[in-house]
Scaffold this motif. Structure first.
Motif, PDB file in Angstrom:
ATOM      1  N   ASP A  41      37.240  25.372  35.134  1.00  0.00           N
ATOM      2  CA  ASP A  41      36.024  25.314  35.938  1.00  0.00           C
ATOM      3  C   ASP A  41      35.951  26.585  36.779  1.00  0.00           C
ATOM      4  O   ASP A  41      36.967  27.210  37.037  1.00  0.00           O
ATOM      5  CB  ASP A  41      36.081  24.112  36.879  1.00  0.00           C
ATOM      6  N   PRO A  42      34.749  26.958  37.223  1.00  0.00           N
ATOM      7  CA  PRO A  42      34.619  28.128  38.093  1.00  0.00           C
ATOM      8  C   PRO A  42      35.535  27.992  39.314  1.00  0.00           C
ATOM      9  O   PRO A  42      35.706  26.896  39.833  1.00  0.00           O
ATOM     10  CB  PRO A  42      33.151  28.084  38.515  1.00  0.00           C
ATOM     11  N   GLN A  43      36.123  29.100  39.726  1.00  0.00           N
ATOM     12  CA  GLN A  43      37.063  29.069  40.845  1.00  0.00           C
ATOM     13  C   GLN A  43      36.662  30.040  41.944  1.00  0.00           C
ATOM     14  O   GLN A  43      36.113  31.095  41.674  1.00  0.00           O
ATOM     15  CB  GLN A  43      38.462  29.434  40.347  1.00  0.00           C
ATOM     16  N   SER A  44      36.980  29.668  43.163  1.00  0.00           N
ATOM     17  CA  SER A  44      36.707  30.566  44.289  1.00  0.00           C
ATOM     18  C   SER A  44      37.779  31.648  44.312  1.00  0.00           C
ATOM     19  O   SER A  44      38.854  31.498  43.715  1.00  0.00           O
ATOM     20  CB  SER A  44      36.732  29.783  45.600  1.00  0.00           C
ATOM     21  N   THR A  64      40.697  43.684  40.128  1.00  0.00           N
ATOM     22  CA  THR A  64      40.508  43.237  38.746  1.00  0.00           C
ATOM     23  C   THR A  64      39.195  42.460  38.599  1.00  0.00           C
ATOM     24  O   THR A  64      38.434  42.687  37.661  1.00  0.00           O
ATOM     25  CB  THR A  64      41.702  42.358  38.298  1.00  0.00           C
ATOM     26  N   ILE A  65      38.923  41.562  39.550  1.00  0.00           N
ATOM     27  CA  ILE A  65      37.674  40.793  39.489  1.00  0.00           C
ATOM     28  C   ILE A  65      36.465  41.741  39.593  1.00  0.00           C
ATOM     29  O   ILE A  65      35.490  41.591  38.860  1.00  0.00           O
ATOM     30  CB  ILE A  65      37.626  39.713  40.602  1.00  0.00           C
ATOM     31  N   GLY A  72      31.008  42.905  32.903  1.00  0.00           N
ATOM     32  CA  GLY A  72      30.363  41.691  32.379  1.00  0.00           C
ATOM     33  C   GLY A  72      31.333  40.675  31.804  1.00  0.00           C
ATOM     34  O   GLY A  72      30.950  39.815  31.010  1.00  0.00           O
ATOM     35  N   ILE A  73      32.592  40.771  32.189  1.00  0.00           N
ATOM     36  CA  ILE A  73      33.595  39.821  31.696  1.00  0.00           C
ATOM     37  C   ILE A  73      33.542  38.522  32.503  1.00  0.00           C
ATOM     38  O   ILE A  73      33.732  37.440  31.973  1.00  0.00           O
ATOM     39  CB  ILE A  73      35.011  40.453  31.749  1.00  0.00           C
ATOM     40  N   VAL A  74      33.277  38.652  33.801  1.00  0.00           N
ATOM     41  CA  VAL A  74      33.126  37.459  34.643  1.00  0.00           C
ATOM     42  C   VAL A  74      31.757  37.477  35.321  1.00  0.00           C
ATOM     43  O   VAL A  74      31.089  38.502  35.360  1.00  0.00           O
ATOM     44  CB  VAL A  74      34.220  37.364  35.744  1.00  0.00           C
ATOM     45  N   GLN A  75      31.358  36.334  35.824  1.00  0.00           N
ATOM     46  CA  GLN A  75      30.113  36.256  36.580  1.00  0.00           C
ATOM     47  C   GLN A  75      30.306  35.369  37.802  1.00  0.00           C
ATOM     48  O   GLN A  75      31.214  34.543  37.838  1.00  0.00           O
ATOM     49  CB  GLN A  75      28.981  35.743  35.698  1.00  0.00           C
ATOM     50  N   ARG A  76      29.471  35.596  38.794  1.00  0.00           N
ATOM     51  CA  ARG A  76      29.519  34.797  40.009  1.00  0.00           C
ATOM     52  C   ARG A  76      28.540  33.651  39.925  1.00  0.00           C
ATOM     53  O   ARG A  76      27.433  33.819  39.433  1.00  0.00           O
ATOM     54  CB  ARG A  76      29.078  35.631  41.216  1.00  0.00           C
ATOM     55  N   TRP A  81      26.002  30.538  50.343  1.00  0.00           N
ATOM     56  CA  TRP A  81      26.362  31.951  50.428  1.00  0.00           C
ATOM     57  C   TRP A  81      27.740  32.225  49.859  1.00  0.00           C
ATOM     58  O   TRP A  81      28.187  33.353  49.782  1.00  0.00           O
ATOM     59  CB  TRP A  81      26.240  32.459  51.869  1.00  0.00           C
ATOM     60  N   LYS A  82      28.441  31.161  49.463  1.00  0.00           N
ATOM     61  CA  LYS A  82      29.755  31.349  48.853  1.00  0.00           C
ATOM     62  C   LYS A  82      29.585  31.465  47.348  1.00  0.00           C
ATOM     63  O   LYS A  82      28.562  31.093  46.801  1.00  0.00           O
ATOM     64  CB  LYS A  82      30.653  30.157  49.153  1.00  0.00           C
ATOM     65  N   TYR A  83      30.612  31.963  46.689  1.00  0.00           N
ATOM     66  CA  TYR A  83      30.512  32.024  45.239  1.00  0.00           C
ATOM     67  C   TYR A  83      31.823  31.670  44.565  1.00  0.00           C
ATOM     68  O   TYR A  83      32.881  31.703  45.182  1.00  0.00           O
ATOM     69  CB  TYR A  83      30.041  33.408  44.792  1.00  0.00           C
ATOM     70  N   LYS A  84      31.719  31.306  43.310  1.00  0.00           N
ATOM     71  CA  LYS A  84      32.891  31.084  42.485  1.00  0.00           C
ATOM     72  C   LYS A  84      32.782  31.995  41.276  1.00  0.00           C
ATOM     73  O   LYS A  84      31.706  32.463  40.935  1.00  0.00           O
ATOM     74  CB  LYS A  84      32.977  29.618  42.057  1.00  0.00           C
ATOM     75  N   ILE A  85      33.916  32.193  40.644  1.00  0.00           N
ATOM     76  CA  ILE A  85      33.982  33.126  39.515  1.00  0.00           C
ATOM     77  C   ILE A  85      34.270  32.346  38.234  1.00  0.00           C
ATOM     78  O   ILE A  85      35.110  31.454  38.223  1.00  0.00           O
ATOM     79  CB  ILE A  85      35.146  34.137  39.737  1.00  0.00           C
TER      80      ILE A  85
END
Ligand SMILES: [Zn+2]
Ligand SMILES: [Zn+2]
Length: 148
Positions: A41-44, A64-65, A72-76, A81-85
């Motif tokens: 699952d997406p992670q913070s 690295t992130i 374009g390997i990962v997305q937010r 206002w918070k995000y996960k990767i």
């Protein structure tokens, strides 16, 4: 000790190809970050920092992130206002999310032919060719609705 699930071969080949095409090599930290995200699952960033502890330091994890985002390997995925990767759509099937603004739970929505069709129609109507899109729904999960 965190149990790392290793990436499926195809995903790994794809990662190597993207890095190579952009003149980067597949270093151990890069491989590890990808392993941490694959099939999860997406992670913070906080969760990622804690899973990577003892393997990569915080600064190289962030670097690295940042590189992965650029390539374009990962997305937010934004929750407020918070995000996960998460790994981008090229590593998984294209999907959307519903996220909970209170507890941060994220559900992936996969059955969505109608949405995809509507987006394609809208794009065509404006004479654009679509590269990608994101559609995120934010709200309260069943748990958080009952406690609020
Ligand atoms: Zn919730
Ligand atoms: Zn879509």
């Amino acid at each position: 000790m965190v149990q790392f699930c290793y990436m499926a071969t195809e995903a790994n080949d794809l990662l190597q190809k993207i890095l190579k095409d952009n003149s980067y090599s597949l270093t151990k930290p890069r491989q590890l970050v990808c392993d941490l995200l694959y099939g999860r699952d997406p992670q913070s960033m906080r969760e990622l920092v804690s899973s990577a502890r003892g393997h990569i330091d915080r600064a190289s994890l962030y670097r690295t992130i940042a590189l992965f985002e650029k390539l374009g390997i990962v997305q937010r995925i934004y929750i407020g206002w918070k995000y996960k990767i998460e790994l981008s759509d090229i590593f998984t099937h294209h999907h959307h999310h519903i996220s909970c603004l209170k507890c941060g739970k994220i559900v992936a929505i996969t059955e969505e032919d109608k949405i995809e069709q509507l987006i394609a129609d809208l794009t065509a109507k404006h004479n654009f060719t679509a590269q990608n899109h994101q559609l995120e729904i934010r709200g309260l999960c069943p748990n958080c609705q009952s406690t609020s």
